[in-house]
Design an enzyme around this catalytic site. Structure first.
Site, short mmCIF file in Angstrom:
data_model
loop_
_atom_site.label_atom_id
_atom_site.label_comp_id
_atom_site.label_asym_id
_atom_site.label_seq_id
_atom_site.Cartn_x
_atom_site.Cartn_y
_atom_site.Cartn_z
CB SER A 7 -5.52 -27.13 40.82
OG SER A 7 -5.45 -27.65 39.50
CG HIS A 32 -1.38 -26.10 41.58
ND1 HIS A 32 -0.13 -26.30 42.12
CD2 HIS A 32 -1.72 -27.29 41.01
CE1 HIS A 32 0.28 -27.54 41.90
NE2 HIS A 32 -0.67 -28.17 41.22
CG ASP A 34 -2.41 -29.53 38.29
OD1 ASP A 34 -1.35 -29.82 38.88
OD2 ASP A 34 -3.48 -29.30 38.89
CG MET A 36 -1.38 -33.43 33.83
SD MET A 36 -2.77 -34.44 34.32
CE MET A 36 -3.26 -33.61 35.83
CG HIS A 65 2.32 -30.20 39.72
ND1 HIS A 65 1.25 -30.91 40.22
CD2 HIS A 65 3.38 -31.06 39.73
CE1 HIS A 65 1.64 -32.14 40.51
NE2 HIS A 65 2.92 -32.26 40.21
CG MET A 67 2.19 -33.84 37.21
SD MET A 67 0.44 -33.80 37.63
CE MET A 67 0.06 -32.10 37.16
CG MET A 136 2.26 -35.77 43.80
SD MET A 136 1.51 -34.22 43.26
CE MET A 136 -0.08 -34.79 42.66
N GLY A 141 -2.66 -37.17 37.64
CA GLY A 141 -3.45 -37.52 36.47
C GLY A 141 -4.79 -36.80 36.38
N GLY A 144 -10.03 -34.54 41.64
CA GLY A 144 -11.18 -35.24 42.21
C GLY A 144 -10.93 -36.66 42.67
CG ASP A 176 -1.15 -31.00 43.67
OD1 ASP A 176 -2.38 -30.85 43.69
OD2 ASP A 176 -0.47 -30.97 42.62
N GLY A 177 -3.48 -32.62 45.91
CA GLY A 177 -4.33 -33.77 45.62
C GLY A 177 -5.13 -34.20 46.83
N GLY A 178 -6.46 -34.18 46.67
CA GLY A 178 -7.33 -34.65 47.75
C GLY A 178 -7.46 -33.69 48.92
N GLY A 198 -8.19 -28.43 43.91
CA GLY A 198 -8.88 -28.33 42.63
C GLY A 198 -10.36 -28.46 42.80
CB SER A 199 -12.57 -31.44 42.73
OG SER A 199 -11.82 -32.16 43.67
#
Ligand code: DX5
Ligand code: ZN
Length: 216
Positions: A7, A32, A34, A36, A65, A67, A136, A141, A144, A176-178, A198-199
């Site tokens: 991401s 990816h 994101d 928002m 994605h 959001m 998710m 939002g 990280g 997606d996420g973590g 991402g992070s």
């Protein structure tokens, strides 16, 4: 093989074009994006220009994605800008069928994203309309955030739902996420076929090593 989709939300914003080129050279499979809107999420990110920038600097499939609270308007806008996949949130669309069809008509593969506590039963009537499911691992939002452990079981449940389909379809199952080298093995074992990161990837000093550590 698992598809790894970094991401670019976690890339250096002042050097986005170089970051996109570097992550492709490091072996990313997809990018990816994101999106928002400051309503569905407290945070605001990119407009459709990000698709054009990514296309100018990369040949990778673009996994967008959304959001946003108005996927009916923005889904087709991002599809027409050239995104390969456009995912919208089940929590955002009162007319899901119409919104997914509009994305497909505008030339992209439709995906459906579910927040961490959204019941998986929402997926039942949608199989014929989807190319991608996004579960998710965090609340949308920010990059990280800590991975929500129940996600692993949700992935296994959706993988089972897909395996039980009467009319089998190849639908990709993305988390997606973590996602990190700690959570990736569990998610792949549970049945995830696409991992967004991402992070974990962009904080690494060696992007290609970080991508490899998620894939293997
Ligand atoms: C969360 C975004 C994610 C996020 C992933 O709202 O949809 O794509 O950027 O970031 P990490 O991998 O850092 O959780
Ligand atoms: Zn995302």
């Amino acid at each position: 093989m698992t598809i790894i989709a970094p991401s670019i939300l976690s890339a250096d914003p002042g050097r986005l074009a170089e970051e996109i080129q570097a992550i492709e050279a490091a072996g990313a499979d997809w990018l990816h994006l994101d999106i928002m809107d400051g309503h569905f999420t407290p945070n605001l990110t990119f407009g459709p220009w990000i698709v054009e920038l990514a296309k100018k600097n990369s040949k990778l499939p673009l996994d967008t994605h959304l959001m946003v609270t108005d996927p009916m308007t923005y889904g087709p806008i991002f599809a027409k800008a050239g995104a390969d996949f456009v995912s919208i949130h089940v929590e955002s669309a009162p007319h899901l069928h119409r919104a997914l069809e509009a994305i497909q008509k505008a030339g992209a593969k439709p995906g459906l994203a579910l927040n961490p506590l959204t019941p998986l039963a929402f997926l039942e009537p949608t199989w014929d309309l989807l190319d991608l499911i996004v579960l998710m691992g965090v609340n949308p939002g920010w990059a990280g955030q800590s991975f929500i452990p129940q996600t692993e079981d949700r992935v296994a449940q959706v993988a089972q739902m897909l395996a039980n389909l009467k009319k089998p379809r190849s639908i990709l199952l993305e988390v997606d996420g973590g996602v990190s080298n700690q959570t990736a093995p569990l998610l792949k074992k549970a049945g995830a076929t696409v991992l967004v990161s991402g992070s974990y990837v962009f904080k690494a000093s060696d992007y290609s090593q970080a991508i490899l550590s998620l894939r293997d």
